[in-house]
Enzyme design. Structure first.
Site, mmCIF file in Angstrom:
data_model
loop_
_atom_site.group_PDB
_atom_site.id
_atom_site.type_symbol
_atom_site.label_atom_id
_atom_site.label_comp_id
_atom_site.label_asym_id
_atom_site.label_seq_id
_atom_site.Cartn_x
_atom_site.Cartn_y
_atom_site.Cartn_z
ATOM 1 N N CYS A 181 0.813 -1.225 0.000
ATOM 2 C CA CYS A 181 0.000 0.000 0.000
ATOM 3 C C CYS A 181 0.846 1.275 0.000
ATOM 4 C CB CYS A 181 -0.951 0.002 1.189
ATOM 5 S SG CYS A 181 -2.191 -1.291 1.071
ATOM 6 N N HIS A 186 -2.985 7.630 1.756
ATOM 7 C CA HIS A 186 -3.406 6.303 1.314
ATOM 8 C C HIS A 186 -4.795 6.046 1.880
ATOM 9 C CE1 HIS A 186 -3.794 2.151 0.584
ATOM 10 N NE2 HIS A 186 -3.617 1.789 1.845
ATOM 11 N N ASN A 197 -9.949 0.263 -0.487
ATOM 12 C CA ASN A 197 -8.488 0.344 -0.477
ATOM 13 C C ASN A 197 -7.948 -0.288 -1.766
ATOM 14 O OD1 ASN A 197 -5.737 0.046 -0.028
ATOM 15 N ND2 ASN A 197 -5.950 -0.741 2.061
HETATM 16 O O1 UT7 Z 1 -3.510 -0.207 3.710
HETATM 17 C C1 UT7 Z 1 -3.036 -0.829 4.828
HETATM 18 C C2 UT7 Z 1 -3.867 -2.027 5.039
HETATM 19 N N1 UT7 Z 1 -5.017 -1.999 5.842
HETATM 20 C C3 UT7 Z 1 -5.423 -1.134 6.755
HETATM 21 O O2 UT7 Z 1 -4.920 -0.087 6.957
HETATM 22 C C4 UT7 Z 1 -6.584 -1.552 7.603
HETATM 23 C C5 UT7 Z 1 -6.316 -1.343 9.058
HETATM 24 N N2 UT7 Z 1 -7.321 -1.878 9.942
HETATM 25 C C6 UT7 Z 1 -8.626 -1.505 9.921
HETATM 26 O O3 UT7 Z 1 -9.044 -0.709 9.112
HETATM 27 C C7 UT7 Z 1 -9.547 -2.072 10.999
HETATM 28 O O4 UT7 Z 1 -8.784 -2.691 11.985
HETATM 29 C C8 UT7 Z 1 -10.608 -3.059 10.434
HETATM 30 C C9 UT7 Z 1 -11.609 -2.306 9.575
HETATM 31 C C10 UT7 Z 1 -9.938 -4.149 9.632
HETATM 32 C C11 UT7 Z 1 -11.363 -3.692 11.596
HETATM 33 O O5 UT7 Z 1 -11.986 -2.694 12.387
HETATM 34 P P1 UT7 Z 1 -11.948 -2.757 13.970
HETATM 35 O O6 UT7 Z 1 -12.729 -1.615 14.453
HETATM 36 O O7 UT7 Z 1 -10.509 -2.880 14.374
HETATM 37 O O8 UT7 Z 1 -12.781 -4.050 14.261
HETATM 38 P P2 UT7 Z 1 -12.298 -5.398 14.985
HETATM 39 O O9 UT7 Z 1 -11.345 -6.136 14.138
HETATM 40 O O10 UT7 Z 1 -11.940 -5.089 16.388
HETATM 41 O O11 UT7 Z 1 -13.663 -6.173 15.014
HETATM 42 C C12 UT7 Z 1 -14.750 -5.771 15.868
HETATM 43 C C13 UT7 Z 1 -15.849 -6.791 15.740
HETATM 44 C C14 UT7 Z 1 -15.365 -8.231 15.944
HETATM 45 O O12 UT7 Z 1 -16.380 -8.953 16.580
HETATM 46 P P3 UT7 Z 1 -16.336 -9.205 18.167
HETATM 47 O O13 UT7 Z 1 -15.048 -9.926 18.431
HETATM 48 O O14 UT7 Z 1 -16.394 -7.852 18.786
HETATM 49 O O15 UT7 Z 1 -17.557 -10.046 18.412
HETATM 50 C C15 UT7 Z 1 -15.194 -8.752 14.542
HETATM 51 O O16 UT7 Z 1 -15.313 -10.137 14.470
HETATM 52 O O17 UT7 Z 1 -16.395 -6.758 14.417
HETATM 53 C C16 UT7 Z 1 -16.319 -8.054 13.835
HETATM 54 N N3 UT7 Z 1 -16.075 -7.903 12.404
HETATM 55 C C17 UT7 Z 1 -17.069 -7.709 11.518
HETATM 56 N N4 UT7 Z 1 -18.406 -7.637 11.655
HETATM 57 C C18 UT7 Z 1 -19.153 -7.426 10.547
HETATM 58 C C19 UT7 Z 1 -14.894 -7.878 11.746
HETATM 59 N N5 UT7 Z 1 -15.092 -7.674 10.430
HETATM 60 C C20 UT7 Z 1 -16.451 -7.587 10.270
HETATM 61 C C21 UT7 Z 1 -17.271 -7.366 9.147
HETATM 62 N N6 UT7 Z 1 -18.598 -7.287 9.323
HETATM 63 N N7 UT7 Z 1 -16.768 -7.215 7.887
#
Ligand code: UT7
Length: 324
Positions: free
Chosen positions: A113, A251, A281
């Site tokens: 990225c 980005h 992204n």
């Molecule tokens: O370009 C560089 C590459 N990428 C990035 O920069 C991305 C960086 N990371 C992020 O943008 C975020 O960490 C994510 C969008 C990937 C995740 O967001 P988050 O607020 O950190 O959520 P989380 O991983 O803590 O997940 C919260 C909850 C979890 O459930 P529990 O454990 O609270 O029951 C996940 O299982 O949301 C759940 N979850 C989803 N629910 C519905 C994770 N993905 C999804 C989804 N839909 N797509």
């Protein structure tokens, strides 16, 4: 002083649009979660037979046309991609040929990225050294090919696309404002973090491409600290205050990351160009796509100061700071 000045941009997105509503029910995701946590509403997905070089060529052609130059005046093709058409030859050489360039050199840069920021640094240094006069820098990706479509934590985040800028060496004496062109191209990496964002395979390890895996929370944490740091460092080096930045064009990974980076830099929301809602992204293509959008819709004007920070797998990160 010789500077690398942007003289044209181009972009190309695949025709097929996939909205948040198009994910299958078994994925257990929904539009509300995706929009709230990421700001993404849709992404473009390449057709079955549409490759990274197809997208890159279309973006490159448009950039050449917009710059009003002939393809054969380009000395160097630097193509940032993590999703090349094939393992070899480089996708850049295919694109070079398809753009009608019959001389000079072409190569790929893989910094995930951060690819565009890395490619801009390479191009800038070629130009500053006098080794190239015109360079086309392209960011092009088909991340849809390396996604695990059963992993809701990653597959909702990415899309396909390409965008290009043409850089031209110009002698610049207007040092009061820093002059037009690239003023700073800082790139950094730290390989201790490879496991945070990678693919499950590769040519030499598994003889496959593998699929993307990510420790999202950790990547988020690194992004919101390293991206503002790279901008602050760059502005310090060119001796201008962060408040002089007209447009922050980061980005585009997650709206929350963009907001946090802007907040840390004390840059108001109105000065941030964001495409994350419509494109998701697109990895190395995301910054040039946003630059193309901002400059063609009239927001980015000649003479304005633009800061483009990025962070990606590696970890790699950095910032291009340029006067448009
Ligand atoms: O370009 C560089 C590459 N990428 C990035 O920069 C991305 C960086 N990371 C992020 O943008 C975020 O960490 C994510 C969008 C990937 C995740 O967001 P988050 O607020 O950190 O959520 P989380 O991983 O803590 O997940 C919260 C909850 C979890 O459930 P529990 O454990 O609270 O029951 C996940 O299982 O949301 C759940 N979850 C989803 N629910 C519905 C994770 N993905 C999804 C989804 N839909 N797509």
């Amino acid at each position: 002083m010789r500077r690398a000045v942007v003289i044209g941009t181009g972009a190309h997105l695949p025709e097929r649009v996939m909205t948040n509503h198009d994910f299958p029910a078994h994925l257990e995701t929904n539009d509300e979660w995706i929009q709230t946590r990421t700001g993404i509403t849709q992404r473009h997905i390449a057709a079955e037979n549409e490759t990274t070089s197809d997208l890159a060529t279309a973006a490159g052609m448009q950039a050449i046309k917009n710059a009003g130059i002939s393809a054969d005046s380009i000395d160097l093709v630097v193509l940032a991609t993590t999703t090349p058409d094939e393992t070899m030859p480089s996708t850049a050489t295919k694109v070079q040929h398809r753009l009608g360039i019959t001389r000079g050199a072409a190569f790929d840069v893989n910094a995930a990225c951060s690819g565009f920021v890395y490619a801009m640094a390479v191009a800038n240094n070629f130009i500053k050294a006098g080794a190239a006069r015109r360079v086309i820098v392209i960011g092009a990706e088909t991340f849809s090919r390396i996604l695990d479509w059963n992993d809701r934590g990653t597959c909702i985040l990415f899309g396909d696309g390409a965008a290009a800028v043409i850089l031209e060496a110009q002698e610049n004496t207007n040092d009061k404002m820093g002059g037009r062109g690239i003023l700073h191209s800082g790139i950094y990496s730290d390989g201790q973090y490879t496991a945070l964002l990678n693919t499950t395979g590769g040519v030499s390890s598994t003889k496959t491409a593998g699929v993307l895996t990510m420790v999202g929370k950790d990547i988020f944490r690194h992004a919101v600290s390293k991206m503002p740091e790279a901008v602050t460092q760059g502005m310090k080096e060119i001796n201008l205050p962060v408040s002089a930045i007209d447009w922050l064009v980061p980005h585009q990974a997650n709206m929350r990351i963009l907001a946090s980076v802007a907040q840390k830099l004390e840059i108001p929301e109105e000065k941030v160009i964001s495409t994350v809602s419509g494109h998701a992204n697109t990895s190395a293509a995301s910054i040039p796509l946003a630059l193309h959008l901002g400059s063609t819709d009239g927001r980015i004007k000649q003479g304005q100061l633009i800061a483009c920070p990025a962070l990606g797998a590696g970890l790699t990160w950095g910032a291009t700071i340029l006067r448009w």
